[in-house]
Design a protein around this motif. Sequence first.
Motif, short mmCIF file in Angstrom:
data_model
loop_
_atom_site.label_atom_id
_atom_site.label_comp_id
_atom_site.label_asym_id
_atom_site.label_seq_id
_atom_site.Cartn_x
_atom_site.Cartn_y
_atom_site.Cartn_z
N PRO A 32 -52.87 38.36 -20.81
CA PRO A 32 -53.22 37.55 -19.64
C PRO A 32 -54.59 37.93 -19.09
O PRO A 32 -54.97 39.10 -19.10
N GLN A 33 -55.33 36.93 -18.62
CA GLN A 33 -56.67 37.14 -18.08
C GLN A 33 -56.81 36.40 -16.77
O GLN A 33 -56.53 35.19 -16.69
N ALA A 34 -57.26 37.12 -15.72
CA ALA A 34 -57.51 36.46 -14.43
C ALA A 34 -58.62 35.44 -14.57
O ALA A 34 -58.58 34.38 -13.94
N GLN A 35 -59.62 35.74 -15.39
CA GLN A 35 -60.67 34.77 -15.69
C GLN A 35 -61.22 35.09 -17.09
O GLN A 35 -61.25 36.24 -17.51
N TRP A 36 -61.63 34.05 -17.80
CA TRP A 36 -62.25 34.26 -19.11
C TRP A 36 -63.18 33.10 -19.41
O TRP A 36 -63.07 32.04 -18.79
N PHE A 37 -64.10 33.33 -20.33
CA PHE A 37 -65.06 32.29 -20.66
C PHE A 37 -65.26 32.22 -22.16
O PHE A 37 -64.88 33.13 -22.92
N ALA A 38 -65.87 31.12 -22.61
CA ALA A 38 -66.22 30.96 -24.02
C ALA A 38 -67.46 30.08 -24.08
O ALA A 38 -67.77 29.33 -23.15
N PHE A 39 -68.19 30.18 -25.19
CA PHE A 39 -69.34 29.33 -25.39
C PHE A 39 -69.52 29.06 -26.87
O PHE A 39 -69.04 29.82 -27.72
N ALA A 40 -70.19 27.97 -27.19
CA ALA A 40 -70.49 27.62 -28.57
C ALA A 40 -71.65 26.64 -28.56
O ALA A 40 -71.81 25.86 -27.62
#
Length: 335
Positions: A289-297
Amino acid sequence: MKSEILKRLAKVVFLGVGMAGGTGAWADPMLRQPIDCRLGETCEIQQFMDHDTGEGSRDFACGIASYDGHKGTDFRVSVPMMDEGVAVLAAADGVVLGLRDSMTDRRIVLPEDRQAVEGKECGNGVVLRHAEGWETQYCHMKLGSLRVQKRQKVKAGDPLGEVGLSGKTQFPHLHLSVRKDGIPVDPFAPEFDGETCAYSATGTLWEDSFAQAFTYQPVKVIDLGLADRALDMRDVVDGRWSDFTIEKDAPLVVYGLAVNGQEGDRMQLVLDGPAGNIVDITQDGLAKPQAQWFAFAGKRQPAGGWGHGSYGMTVRVLRDGAILHERSSTAELAP
């Protein structure tokens, strides 16, 4: 039948601050939205009050949008919005019981940061006293923004100051706590019994317009945009690319930021341009579990550069193949 806490609230909680000389009374005594933003558009509720009495956490709908010991509701805004100024508003008529306006706005990341705010985790803030032992507390406000003084009377909707990054926080937000005789009360579920596990617009402490418009969406995409290079979390959280303009001869990167992810949740990034699809990638599932996460491409510019026209981006959170939440936006490359 309403609980004792709601019956007492309906009778006395916001009687124009009667103990301080007020004379008015509300026909429907409820809390107003305590921040000047459009919920779901320019701000988001990221975390709710924790109802788990043990070491874990559970929000009023038995979801994960909380953390252990959290005693309030967090209304999140972006760093660019914070810089422009987002007003914190009195949720009800009251009297200023206490305040602080002396702490620097900064993100708490390192152990020494946490030590520096120990005992002052609320940061800059205001406590309002209401009738019959009720209080509301407003935390993490911007240094130098407070507009009220101790013992000052305020009306619901009056500005108290602005959202900041003071105290124990990692992103700009207003933390609102509601208490009755010193005991935390969840405005979304004052009658929480641990079994209902669903949002109901009736029986909250919110005024009807807010309660009816609110939708419980614990896992959500809270930001997306474009850049021209690889990013890190701080780039995204700090809004460093919020004013990005597409360049014909530079790479294009689409990014997304989401909150309250569970193990296995995946983020999908899609970018389309005038000539068709540019990016369509789904990241691996979260390991925990993650309180916040990001990704990019992204991709490098093609020979001759990007074409003029509209570029559309969509970021989705997926769970077991189903879309939990998505957000879309567009950008233009002018001739």
